[in-house]
Motif scaffolding. Structure first.
Motif, short mmCIF file in Angstrom:
data_model
loop_
_atom_site.label_atom_id
_atom_site.label_comp_id
_atom_site.label_asym_id
_atom_site.label_seq_id
_atom_site.Cartn_x
_atom_site.Cartn_y
_atom_site.Cartn_z
N MET A 118 8.25 -14.63 3.94
CA MET A 118 8.40 -13.36 3.26
C MET A 118 7.46 -12.36 3.89
N ALA A 119 7.92 -11.12 4.02
CA ALA A 119 7.09 -10.01 4.50
C ALA A 119 6.77 -9.11 3.32
N PHE A 120 5.50 -8.66 3.27
CA PHE A 120 5.02 -7.81 2.18
C PHE A 120 4.37 -6.56 2.77
N TRP A 121 4.72 -5.39 2.22
CA TRP A 121 4.14 -4.12 2.62
C TRP A 121 3.27 -3.61 1.47
N PHE A 122 1.94 -3.60 1.68
CA PHE A 122 0.99 -3.19 0.65
C PHE A 122 0.26 -1.91 1.08
N VAL A 123 -0.11 -1.09 0.08
CA VAL A 123 -0.93 0.08 0.30
C VAL A 123 -2.19 -0.05 -0.57
N ARG A 124 -3.35 0.18 0.04
CA ARG A 124 -4.63 0.06 -0.68
C ARG A 124 -4.75 1.16 -1.72
N ARG A 125 -5.12 0.77 -2.92
CA ARG A 125 -5.28 1.72 -4.02
C ARG A 125 -6.52 2.57 -3.81
N PRO A 162 -9.26 3.17 1.32
CA PRO A 162 -8.28 3.62 0.33
C PRO A 162 -7.10 4.31 1.02
N GLY A 163 -5.90 3.95 0.62
CA GLY A 163 -4.70 4.49 1.26
C GLY A 163 -4.27 3.73 2.50
N GLY A 164 -5.08 2.75 2.92
CA GLY A 164 -4.74 1.96 4.11
C GLY A 164 -3.58 1.02 3.85
N ARG A 165 -3.05 0.45 4.92
CA ARG A 165 -1.85 -0.39 4.85
C ARG A 165 -2.19 -1.85 5.17
N LEU A 166 -1.50 -2.76 4.49
CA LEU A 166 -1.59 -4.19 4.78
C LEU A 166 -0.18 -4.72 4.94
N LEU A 167 0.12 -5.21 6.14
CA LEU A 167 1.40 -5.88 6.40
C LEU A 167 1.12 -7.37 6.44
N LEU A 168 1.69 -8.09 5.48
CA LEU A 168 1.43 -9.52 5.31
C LEU A 168 2.71 -10.31 5.54
N LEU A 169 2.65 -11.29 6.44
CA LEU A 169 3.75 -12.22 6.65
C LEU A 169 3.30 -13.58 6.16
N ILE A 199 6.55 -14.45 -4.32
CA ILE A 199 6.38 -13.01 -4.56
C ILE A 199 5.42 -12.76 -5.71
N ASP A 200 5.61 -13.49 -6.81
CA ASP A 200 4.74 -13.32 -7.97
C ASP A 200 3.29 -13.70 -7.66
N SER A 201 3.10 -14.79 -6.91
CA SER A 201 1.74 -15.25 -6.61
C SER A 201 1.01 -14.28 -5.69
N VAL A 202 1.73 -13.74 -4.69
CA VAL A 202 1.10 -12.78 -3.76
C VAL A 202 0.80 -11.47 -4.49
N ARG A 203 1.72 -11.02 -5.33
CA ARG A 203 1.48 -9.80 -6.09
C ARG A 203 0.28 -9.98 -7.03
N ASP A 204 0.19 -11.12 -7.67
CA ASP A 204 -0.94 -11.40 -8.57
C ASP A 204 -2.25 -11.46 -7.80
N LEU A 205 -2.21 -12.02 -6.59
CA LEU A 205 -3.42 -12.17 -5.79
C LEU A 205 -3.96 -10.83 -5.32
N LEU A 206 -3.09 -9.95 -4.86
CA LEU A 206 -3.52 -8.71 -4.21
C LEU A 206 -3.32 -7.46 -5.07
N GLU A 224 4.60 -2.09 -2.01
CA GLU A 224 5.71 -1.15 -1.81
C GLU A 224 7.05 -1.87 -1.78
N ARG A 225 7.10 -2.97 -1.03
CA ARG A 225 8.36 -3.72 -0.94
C ARG A 225 8.09 -5.09 -0.33
N HIS A 226 9.09 -5.93 -0.39
CA HIS A 226 9.02 -7.24 0.25
C HIS A 226 10.41 -7.59 0.76
N ALA A 227 10.48 -8.50 1.72
CA ALA A 227 11.76 -8.89 2.31
C ALA A 227 11.65 -10.27 2.93
N ARG A 228 12.76 -10.95 2.99
CA ARG A 228 12.79 -12.25 3.65
C ARG A 228 12.64 -12.07 5.16
#
Length: 252
Positions: A245-252, A189-196, A207-214, A221-225
């Motif tokens: 796309m790069a995605f910055w996620f934080v574990r709930r 919990p609180g850990g980070r996931l950097l996904l490319l 973006i929608d599919s990755v957000r729905d998946l995870l 937190e954010r995403h960027a090309r």
């Protein structure tokens, strides 16, 4: 004994560098991969177990081929998003990191040099062996292992940060929920996931599919090309890249 072969001048045979053969080998490899991927689509419908075995053998073969190639300029393959995560402290200094799809191991080794404790996991044992040969292992700080993120039992909450720079987009759609469940289990919990993730269509759809998946286990937190490196080896520059796309996620 002195050789009579001329070392210079017009009488010395001119040898051209062999550039055609590697290109031809790469072309044949791509054809074989297309054939294997076509077979996998059929096998997946009739025998998931056989599909899994063929998929693993495909990656073992790819990394066997890769092990014969040079690996110069490895530092150039570190994604700028990861450099930022380290330099800004988004990956907490000294934390334990899981490098998913670690390949040759240069990213895992790069992180270890900067004070992180890293496990590099790859589906192909051939890749893990290649990484061990090139970078060695440091007990408690750097380890390379064969890891099937879909089928190996997670070690719950074992990692403070996870990096996926090219694994998820190779996983068939029907298995991605398993990926999401296992990645969430590995991360504390609180850990980070950097996904490319490679982008092959509209950015909004990805973006929608990755957000729905995870999204049930991670907060986006954010995403960027970005541009994704298509090469498994470090090879010569310029390198082949593709939109991503790069995605910055934080574990709930």
């Amino acid at each position: 004994m002195q050789s009579n072969e001329p070392t210079s001048g017009p009488d010395r045979p001119h040898t051209r560098p062999n550039t055609v053969q590697p290109a031809r080998q790469d072309g044949l490899l791509r054809l074989r991969l297309r054939l294997v991927n076509t077979v996998l689509k059929y096998v997946r419908r009739v025998s998931p177990r056989l599909e899994r075995k063929i998929h693993r053998r495909k990656w073992e073969h790819l990394w066997h081929v890769e092990s014969k190639r040079p690996h110069g300029a490895l530092a150039t393959t570190v994604p700028e998003e990861l450099v930022e995560a380290v330099e800004t402290g988004w990956f907490p200094q000294g934390c334990r990191v899981l490098d998913i799809g670690s390949g040759r191991g240069q990213i895992s080794a790069w992180l270890t040099e900067r004070g992180f404790s890293v496990v590099g996991g790859d589906l192909a044992e051939e890749a893990a062996q290649l990484a061990r040969r090139e970078f060695g292992e440091i007990p408690g700080r750097l380890e390379f292992r064969r890891l099937d993120i879909l089928h190996d039992a997670p070690e719950p909450g074992s990692f403070d940060a996870l990096l996926d720079r090219g694994c998820l987009h190779t996983i068939p759609t029907e298995f991605r929920r398993t990926y999401a469940r296992n990645v969430a289990a590995w991360c504390r919990p609180g850990g980070r996931l950097l996904l490319l993730h490679r982008q092959e269509g509209e950015a909004s759809v990805l973006i929608d599919s990755v957000r729905d998946l995870l999204g049930s286990d991670f907060e986006l937190e954010r995403h960027a090309r970005t541009r994704q490196d298509l090469e498994r080896s470090a090879g010569p520059l310029p390198r082949q890249t593709a939109p991503g796309m790069a995605f910055w996620f934080v574990r709930r």
